[in-house]
Design a protein around this motif. Structure first.
Motif, PDB file in Angstrom:
ATOM      1  N   ALA A  52       0.861  -1.188   0.000  1.00  0.00           N
ATOM      2  CA  ALA A  52       0.000   0.000   0.000  1.00  0.00           C
ATOM      3  C   ALA A  52       0.893   1.232   0.000  1.00  0.00           C
ATOM      4  O   ALA A  52       1.821   1.336   0.802  1.00  0.00           O
ATOM      5  N   SER A  77       0.760   5.550  -0.314  1.00  0.00           N
ATOM      6  CA  SER A  77      -0.051   6.760  -0.364  1.00  0.00           C
ATOM      7  C   SER A  77       0.458   7.611  -1.521  1.00  0.00           C
ATOM      8  O   SER A  77       1.598   8.042  -1.520  1.00  0.00           O
ATOM      9  N   TRP A 114      -4.365   6.527  -0.311  1.00  0.00           N
ATOM     10  CA  TRP A 114      -3.758   5.203  -0.165  1.00  0.00           C
ATOM     11  C   TRP A 114      -4.217   4.303  -1.301  1.00  0.00           C
ATOM     12  O   TRP A 114      -5.389   4.183  -1.566  1.00  0.00           O
ATOM     13  N   LYS A 170      -3.588   0.385  -3.147  1.00  0.00           N
ATOM     14  CA  LYS A 170      -3.049  -0.955  -2.907  1.00  0.00           C
ATOM     15  C   LYS A 170      -2.876  -1.669  -4.234  1.00  0.00           C
ATOM     16  O   LYS A 170      -3.656  -1.493  -5.156  1.00  0.00           O
ATOM     17  N   GLU A 188       4.747   7.506   1.747  1.00  0.00           N
ATOM     18  CA  GLU A 188       4.014   8.537   1.005  1.00  0.00           C
ATOM     19  C   GLU A 188       4.791   8.960  -0.225  1.00  0.00           C
ATOM     20  O   GLU A 188       5.957   9.313  -0.145  1.00  0.00           O
TER      21      GLU A 188
END
Lengths: 798, 162, 312
Positions: B7, B9, B14, B16, B73
């Motif tokens: 996952a 961001s 977010w 996946k 992120e």
């Protein structure tokens, strides 16, 4: 002796009229470009960003040999692999060989070239396409390509153009000779003149293969639309290859559509067909959309390169510093296939003597096939190579004469009315002298060495580069400009935008003429189905050609509207100025029309909003749009080998000046200052024009100091961007751009083209600066640290 | 084939997907997450067009495995600003004519952003060093440096989006 | 395409356990800036011989070796235990997973061992430096590893760990032969211990390369001199990219010791460098060129350390 050649009649777009006052609203300003906003927000869809449902992925199998017979290709294993939809070889191509006009419509003998889609019988360079695969995923396509079994019989090959010219050399192609073409220029008697010259310099120069390294690798997607039209959306500078692709597929021309999105750079490397034919074949065979994108290594390996040249020059001058004769022999390496080599060689031949008055000229040029990677268009198109040679000759001669480089050149520069090396009497502005003085002045005070191991040097170089195609091509361009009822404007033009603001310039031109802002103009470009064909984005021709076409169309639209507005306002159309979305009545004297002639009282005033004029036109059958065609000067090819008279519509003239620091311990060269001074006629967008000078200069810097695409036995050994080095931000100073505007170009508003000229003279300016620093002219590019140190050591040893 | 669930961001959202160990962040961003504003120029860290911010740090996404970005992120160009809410760097690039073909732009803007976060008042030489991993073949770099320099100067002005 | 498994251990011990369990199919990953291009190379090579075509990429230091896909990739790049720079007794401790950007910018390093910071700053480009680690630079053991010459003249100590335990060795004992190190099976570099040079020591570093960013060195030189005025009490000279391994030039060091350094002495001593180096011809330069520049740069780096400019 060359006979006088009649200057071909050409259409000149009339200079700005009184109603287009020199206080341009939009032309010449530093306008942010249309496309810049989309790009900065990440919204632009480049070729690889595009997808179609059900899309397959294509991959090319490439020859591992530079020269070999193709004995057999076994695709049986590959065909059965998971996800594979097609494996194609030469036998699967309906017409594997065609003669390409490279985007032109006129047949000019000697300027068409063999285009072979997939290797057949013999391979002629390492990386030549041998087979195509389309599969569900990229990984499947990659695996299938590796499973195609090819039987090669390696052949000796030839890798040096001088060797390849010998009668017993290995034959690269199917003809009896490896020489693709040859040209000559004869003016006066150069041999005799050199014998009696007071000072003569003679030298041989060599320049290498180069890669364009556009940051966007070759890419495209093709599909068959609901009308059965093969549609190709690809990163290309030439949508008009659709004709060649149709011929390859043996379908009618109107059954192939090519769309060029915004390109991530072209520089001539996307001027030939790259992925388009492969995509069309795979889409046609599989009936599915197909995407094909080259890896960087594949691009370095297999697409066109800049021509290496071997150049022998001999130049003579009188004691008073005037040039008397120049002899040049040029040999270019055409690689495995000719492609645009004949054209590039012709450019070199025409420009071989530079922007100088030389009464006696002898040029002989040859393009020769070898089994190296094929060479074709690269920014400058043959002019930078000879500029390197002649500008080093000029400095060497100046030194012998005891004159400064600038002073010597000033005694010899061409001016308007003078004849070029081929006898073309220049009618437009020739401001080289001015550009040279300004360039040198802008270098300012000499820098002081930062250590005792540094030598500072300054150099300059003036160049000559055409804009517009060879006039043998009978070039033309079309553009449509039209108003919507709400006063916004649409431009439809087949121009391909390779990053130089080609589309945005058209918006600027239309907005200037039609009295609207740039935001009011939408440009549709680059689609053979929907936009009038404007020709290639090459040869620094788009501003000149589609710019003029757009200007013509915009003026025609304005003139129709002005007639109607005049009727409504009760004045003659000459009294009207279209600006700020309204027709304004000019006082009679300002309009350049006497009150008596206009037939009205001098005090008449008033205005009509644009929308009202549009409404009135729409209601009375007056067209709101216009499709215009602009034709460049045209000439028939007589004896193509004897180059004389006018070959190009015009040239752009300019000068680079450089200051360098040479490290005498390591030979490293650092450019401390770099100035580019050019007469651009009229800058349409000031930021864009500066951007071309700045970018073109760094292109020259790369050519001078860094870029060397090395091949050995036909194998590309600088195979990625960590070995083929291009300038980073730390390798160049801030270029100082000096835009001169003579107004004396053939483009819209008196513009001249600048895309290529800005890249022609940068390299010799740097090399001349190195010579000033260390007293040695290095006659081979790139001038690497090792070459400099070796030259210093060799001199030390003597 | 061994797959890993990850996952990431992306610009605050977010996302996946399943990847192999060797899938690069670049491939996953473009092919799985539709982040087409991240470009592919060379695949091995020589050109910089694939630059993204990984937890605010500018990296080549082609030299980062997707699995290495799991749980972290990523900021791309679109995450920096939009036409309705542009980042000052984006406006400055347009204003200065620092964009020609635009293929290097995404990388340049992102690396500049990360650089100015650390060094809000740089010299031109420092700016040149900061972008020296991002190639440009069109502009000669000068207007890019101009655009970055124009936005520098006031720490608050640039650091408003982290 | 591959069955490689990616694993991210939460601690150094866990990482060592993974190494032990999966050896020899385990490969360490930190920054990945050398490793990932090699995987790209492996992807594009294959049984049809296309490896030869240059379609693969990779090959950062000039030789095209194709890295076979490992069974397990053990990602230690995020392990805080092996990151960071701190001072401890007379030493600097640099974690193996510390990235080049941090090494280049670290105030402590710049103050005490600036040649190491300078070398780190010269590697790759800013984007690469945000990922590439000092441990990776040593583990790859390329002859052109730029942190090696400074570490050699600083007499740094390499810290190693394996499931069996920890050990240390001088960096001079770490490089054995071309791309061959003292690393034992299942062993990894955890950090470097760099003695902080006392006051009287001064150093210099220079990397000769073809352009100013993104360029592997043609030759690199690091020097540390213990000085009394211009008199050299102790000398350490190290070279990179001009031999199969980064090495110390003992003959040059010996010749400098006890001498009062000026341009002539520097030149005279630097000539002795030739017996230590065996440069090759490659894409970046010829062996002859490398010999010329190594000698010249050794001389001027010595002078730079002493604070004298120029060798005229």
């Amino acid at each position: 002796m060359a006979t006088t050649v009649e200057t071909p009649a050409h259409e000149s777009v009339s200079p700005p009229t009184g109603a287009e006052k020199p206080g341009y609203k939009i032309i010449g300003r530093p306008m942010p470009r249309h496309d810049a906003r989309d790009k900065v927000f990440g919204q632009t869809k480049y070729a690889d960003d595009f997808e179609m449902p059900g899309m397959l992925h294509g991959k090319v199998l490439r020859s591992e040999h530079a020269a070999a017979r193709l004995l057999a290709i076994d695709t049986s294993v590959a065909e059965k692999m998971p996800g594979v939809h097609a494996v194609l070889t030469a036998k699967d191509v309906p017409c594997n060989e065609t003669t390409s006009k490279f985007g032109q419509t006129h047949s000019a003998g000697g300027f068409e070239g063999l285009y072979r889609v997939l290797a057949d019988g013999k391979v002629r360079y390492m990386g030549e396409a041998v087979a195509l695969v389309a599969a569900e995923t990229l990984e499947q396509a990659e695996r299938a390509v590796r499973a195609v079994r090819v039987d090669y019989e390696p052949l000796p090959g030839v890798f040096d153009p001088i060797e390849a010219m010998k009668p017993d050399a290995y034959r690269v192609g199917e003809e009896d000779t490896n020489v693709v073409c040859t040209y000559k220029v004869r003016k006066g008697d150069a041999g005799r003149a050199l014998e009696s010259a007071d000072f003569v310099v003679e030298n041989t120069y060599h320049v290498p293969f180069g890669d364009h390294v556009y940051l966007e690798p070759e890419s495209g997607v093709a599909w068959i639309d609901e009308d059965g039209v093969i549609t190709i959306r690809a990163s290309t500078q030439v949508i008009e290859h659709f004709r060649d692709i149709a011929d390859i597929l043996k379908v009618p021309h109107n059954k192939v559509r090519v769309i060029a999105p915004m390109l991530g750079g072209g520089f001539g490397g996307k001027e030939d067909i790259t992925v388009e034919a492969y995509l069309a074949l795979l889409a046609s065979r599989t009936k599915r959309p197909v995407k094909l994108t080259y890896t960087r290594e594949e691009s370095l390996l297999a697409h066109s390169k800049r021509h290496p040249y071997f150049m022998k020059y001999k130049t003579g001058a009188r004691a008073d510093g005037t040039l008397v004769a120049m002899e040049a022999e040029l040999i270019s390496d055409a690689g495995g296939y000719a492609f645009l080599s004949p054209w590039v060689l012709l450019y070199s031949t025409v420009c071989a003597t530079g922007p100088y008055k030389i009464p006696h000229v002898k040029v002989d040029s040859y393009a020769v096939l070898t089994n190296n990677t094929f060479t074709s268009a690269y920014r400058g198109f043959g002019a930078p190579q000879v500029c390197f040679a002649y500008e080093l000759q000029m400095d060497e001669l100046a030194a012998k004469l005891g004159l400064s480089p600038l002073e010597f050149r000033r005694r010899n520069y061409l001016h308007t009315g003078d004849e070029t090396g081929t006898g073309h009497a220049l009618q437009t502005a020739v401001w080289t002298d001015e550009t040279a003085q300004q360039a040198l002045t802008a270098l300012g005070e000499p820098s002081r060495p930062r250590s005792s191991r540094e030598r500072i040097g300054r150099g300059l170089a003036s160049g000559m580069q055409s804009y517009g195609r060879l006039i043998y091509m009978h070039d033309s361009s079309r553009s449509f400009v039209g108003f919507e009822l709400d006063g916004t404007v649409v431009v439809r033009c087949g121009v391909q935008d390779i990053g130089g603001g080609q589309a945005s310039s058209l918006a600027q031109i239309a907005a200037e003429v039609l009295g609207v802002t740039m935001d009011d103009v939408t440009v549709y470009f680059g689609d053979t189905a929907l936009t009038p064909l404007a020709g290639t984005t090459t040869a620094t021709r788009q501003l000149y050609m589609s710019g003029n076409a757009t200007l013509k169309a915009a003026r025609a639209v304005r003139d129709e509207l002005a007639k109607k507005a005049g009727e409504i306002l009760g004045v003659s159309p000459e009294r009207l100025e279209l600006r700020d979305k309204a027709f304004h009545v000019l006082p009679a004297d300002e309009a350049g029309v006497g009150a008596a002639a206009s037939g009205e009282g001098a005090s008449q005033s008033g205005q009509l909003p644009l929308r009202d004029a549009l409404k009135a036109c729409a209601s009375s059958g007056v067209p709101l749009g216009n499709l215009a065609q602009f034709n460049a000067p045209a000439r028939e090819v007589g004896d193509v080998q004897n180059v004389e008279g006018q070959i190009f519509p015009d040239f752009t003239f300019g000068t680079h000046a450089a200051e360098v620091a040479v490290d005498v311990d390591t030979g490293q060269v650092e450019v401390l200052k770099f100035v580019a001074s050019f007469d651009v006629g009229q800058a349409i967008n000031q930021l864009s024009a500066e951007g071309q000078l700045e970018g073109g200069s760094v292109c020259g810097l790369g050519y001078a100091l860094l870029e060397d695409l090395k091949l050995s036995g036909g194998k590309t050994i600088t195979s990625a961007l960590d070995t083929y080095l291009v300038p980073t931000s730390m390798d160049t100073p801030d270029v100082v751009p000096i835009l001169l505007e003579s107004g004396g170009g053939l483009g819209p508003f008196g513009a001249k083209g600048i895309g290529e000229p800005s890249s022609t003279s940068g390299a010799p300016a740097i090399v001349n600066a190195v010579a000033d620093a260390i007293g040695i002219w290095i006659t081979e590019l790139p001038v690497t640290a090792e070459r400099v140190l070796r030259a210093l050591k060799e001199r030390e040893a003597k | 084939m061994e797959r890993h669930s990850i996952a990431i961001s992306v610009n605050g959202q977010w996302m996946k997907t399943e990847v192999t160990a060797l899938d690069t962040l670049l491939e996953v961003l473009r092919n799985s997450f539709g982040a087409l504003d991240v470009k592919n120029g060379c695949g091995q860290g020589d050109c910089g067009v694939c630059t993204v911010l990984l937890d605010g740090v500018a990296v080549n996404s082609c030299l980062t495995l997707a699995a290495q970005a799991d749980g972290r992120e990523v900021t791309t160009l679109k995450g920096l600003g939009t036409p309705d809410d542009p980042h000052p760097l984006q406006e400055s690039f347009v204003r200065h004519g620092a964009i020609q073909c635009g293929f290097c732009t995404s990388g340049m803007v992102l690396v500049a952003k990360a650089f100015l976060d650390e060094n809000p008042t740089p010299s031109r030489e420092e700016i040149r060093e900061a972008i020296s991993g991002n190639l440009c073949r069109c502009t000669g770099y000068k207007k890019i440096v101009d655009a970055i320099e124009d936005v520098a100067g006031e720490p608050g002005r640039v650091g408003r989006r982290s | 395409m591959t069955d490689t498994r990616y694993m991210r251990p939460g601690s150094l011990d866990e990482a060592l356990e993974m190494m032990g369990e999966h050896w020899p199919g385990a490969k360490l990953l930190a920054g990945g800036t050398d490793l990932i291009p090699l995987f790209r190379a492996a992807r594009y090579s294959g049984d049809s011989g296309s490896a030869d075509l240059g379609l693969q990429g990779g090959c950062k230091c000039g030789d095209c070796r194709i890295e076979p896909f490992p069974d397990v990739l053990v990602d230690v790049g995020g392990l805080d235990e092996i990151k960071g720079i701190r001072r401890s007794d007379g030493f600097l401790e640099v974690g193996a997973a510390t990235v080049m950007a941090d090494i280049a910018a670290d105030p402590l390093l710049n103050e005490t061992v600036p040649i190491l910071a300078e070398a780190a700053r010269s590697i790759g480009n800013p984007l690469v430096r945000n990922r590439a680690t000092i441990g990776g630079n040593l583990a790859t053991a390329a002859p052109c590893a730029d942190t090696a010459p400074p570490l050699l003249v600083l007499d740094a100590i390499v810290q190693l760990a394996s499931p069996e335990g920890r050990r240390e060795l001088p960096v001079a004992d770490y490089f054995l032969e071309y791309r061959t190190t003292s690393l034992r099976e299942t062993e990894m570099i955890t950090g470097l211990r760099v003695p902080i040079p006392p006051e009287r020591w001064a150093g210099g570093f220079e990397k000769v390369r073809l352009r100013k960013s993104g360029a592997i060195s043609v030759a690199s030189v690091a020097v540390m001199l213990e000085l009394d005025g211009a008199t050299c009490l102790n000398a350490r000279v190290s070279l990179g990219s001009v031999a199969p391994i980064p090495l110390r030039a003992a003959a040059v060091e010996k010749a400098l010791e006890g001498r009062r350094i000026d341009a002539g002495v520097a030149r005279e001593c630097s000539r002795l460098v030739q017996q230590h180096i065996s440069p090759i011809d490659d894409l970046r330069g010829s062996a002859e060129y490398r010999r010329w520049v190594t000698e010249a740069v050794v001389a001027r780096t010595i002078l730079k350390a002493v604070g004298i400019e120029g060798t005229d």
